[in-house]
Design an enzyme around this catalytic site. Structure first.
Site, short mmCIF file in Angstrom:
data_model
loop_
_atom_site.label_atom_id
_atom_site.label_comp_id
_atom_site.label_asym_id
_atom_site.label_seq_id
_atom_site.Cartn_x
_atom_site.Cartn_y
_atom_site.Cartn_z
CG ASP A 45 -1.59 1.23 1.55
OD1 ASP A 45 -2.41 1.62 0.70
OD2 ASP A 45 -1.31 1.88 2.56
CG ASP A 47 -1.96 7.78 0.74
OD1 ASP A 47 -2.91 7.85 -0.04
OD2 ASP A 47 -0.98 8.54 0.67
N1 LIG Z 1 -7.18 13.75 2.60
C1 LIG Z 1 -7.89 12.84 1.88
N2 LIG Z 1 -7.55 11.54 2.00
C2 LIG Z 1 -8.27 10.67 1.27
C3 LIG Z 1 -9.30 11.07 0.39
N3 LIG Z 1 -9.80 9.95 -0.20
C4 LIG Z 1 -9.10 8.91 0.29
N4 LIG Z 1 -8.19 9.34 1.17
C5 LIG Z 1 -7.21 8.54 1.89
O1 LIG Z 1 -6.40 7.84 0.94
C6 LIG Z 1 -6.05 6.58 1.52
C7 LIG Z 1 -5.94 5.53 0.44
O2 LIG Z 1 -4.69 5.43 -0.04
P1 LIG Z 1 -3.81 4.07 0.16
O3 LIG Z 1 -2.51 4.36 -0.60
O4 LIG Z 1 -3.60 3.92 1.64
O5 LIG Z 1 -4.61 2.95 -0.44
C8 LIG Z 1 -7.15 6.19 2.43
O6 LIG Z 1 -6.61 5.53 3.57
C9 LIG Z 1 -7.87 7.48 2.76
O7 LIG Z 1 -7.72 7.82 4.12
C10 LIG Z 1 -9.61 12.47 0.30
O8 LIG Z 1 -10.49 12.91 -0.45
N5 LIG Z 1 -8.86 13.30 1.07
MG LIG Z 2 -2.85 3.23 3.25
#
Ligand SMILES: Nc1nc2c(ncn2[C@@H]2O[C@H](COP(=O)(O)O)[C@@H](O)[C@H]2O)c(=O)[nH]1
Ligand SMILES: [Mg+2]
Length: 293
Positions: A45, A47
């Site tokens: 992953d 974020d």
């Molecule tokens: N600040 C915002 N964060 C958001 C939004 N839509 C989703 N998210 C975050 O992205 C991660 C997903 O990414 P990953 O790489 O972990 O799969 C998710 O955890 C959400 O918290 C938004 O509009 N604004």
């Molecule tokens: Mg994530």
């Protein structure tokens, strides 16, 4: 007598490391070590997994969170993003919401986000500059990890429900977008005038990653002979990221837990083989890979 990796690898003996089934984890590590680099692939992953969950007392921005720093982002989108994140992020990390209900909520969040993105003209150049200015923090040791994996020609799939354009820009900015790194995520779709039309392809949110068959993607050829996987994520939905690797043999799932630790620990320990409580480093995976690379 086979090596007991869990007691051998000191990083796995730390009190913030939670392992539900030690024998199972030892067996998977054995298979990964025995398979060697030629059989290995990494699925991660982005974020709050490749990026830190927090630093200096502040939560780390997500890729969507960095996107709103782009100068061309409209006031209308800023208001929508603020409202949607305030409404849905607490629900995303709330362990008491049943998965079916949470899935519906995440589908709502991503579809409303896609609608809000339409009509803006935020260029790739602007996104690259914003990623650099956001000064994102990857987990300590990420650059060394990616460098070692690139040297060993081990593919890394970065599988993100975030904003793919930002994910790539951050990886580039942090000099870890090596040839072995591929990104599957929500990439912006533009018309000829450079106006955003939504996302390219099917939307990926935090709870449908398990449905993305990797077969047929340009990534599949890289991994079709690699049946051992180390998977990393920060949400229980990430634990299914390797489900698309139909030929997988040994899959070691590492989960980074930070929000609601006490309430979330049981579901994390069900979803992941190793749960790391408030660990902002890549020490554990690197200590395991010392036996492989
Ligand atoms: N600040 C915002 N964060 C958001 C939004 N839509 C989703 N998210 C975050 O992205 C991660 C997903 O990414 P990953 O790489 O972990 O799969 C998710 O955890 C959400 O918290 C938004 O509009 N604004
Ligand atoms: Mg994530």
């Amino acid at each position: 007598m086979p090596i007991n990796y869990i007691s051998e690898i000191k990083e796995l003996t730390n009190p913030n490391v939670h392992i539900k089934d030690k024998d199972h984890v030892n067996k998977i590590i054995h298979d990964i070590v025995n398979g060697g680099v030629k059989k290995l692939q990494i699925v991660s992953d982005f974020d709050r997994t490749i990026t830190k969950q927090h630093e200096n007392g502040k939560k780390h921005l997500s890729s969507f969170g960095m996107f709103i720093k782009c100068p061309s982002v409209t006031k209308k989108y800023l208001e929508a993003e603020k409202y949607l994140t305030a409404k849905y992020f607490p629900l995303e990390v709330d362990p008491s919401i049943p998965s079916q209900e949470k899935r519906k909520l995440m589908e709502e969040w991503w579809s409303l986000t896609e609608e809000a993105l339409k009509g803006m003209a935020v260029s790739e150049g602007e996104i690259e500059k914003t990623a650099a200015a956001a000064d994102p923090s990857l987990r300590d040791g990420t650059a060394e990890l990616f460098k070692d994996l690139n040297k060993a020609n081990v593919p890394i799939l970065v599988f993100s429900a975030g904003l793919g354009d930002l994910v790539v820009a951050v990886l580039k900015h942090c000099d870890v977008l090596f040839p072995n790194v591929k990104v599957i995520s929500n990439f912006l779709k533009y018309d000829e005038q450079g106006v955003i039309q939504g996302f390219n392809g099917e939307t990926i949110h935090v709870l449908n990653k398990n449905e993305f068959a990797l077969k047929g993607t340009e990534y599949y050829d890289l991994i079709k002979n690699r049946d051992n996987v180390i998977l990393m994520g920060d949400s229980t939905g990430d634990a299914g990221m390797a489900d698309g690797v139909s030929h997988a043999n040994a899959v070691l799932k590492i989960g980074f837990l930070y929000d609601h630790v006490n309430d979330s620990l049981p579901s994390f320990m069900d979803a992941f083989d190793i749960v790391l409580e408030d660990d902002q480093t890549m020490d554990v995976i690197r200590s395991i890979l010392k036996h492989v690379l």
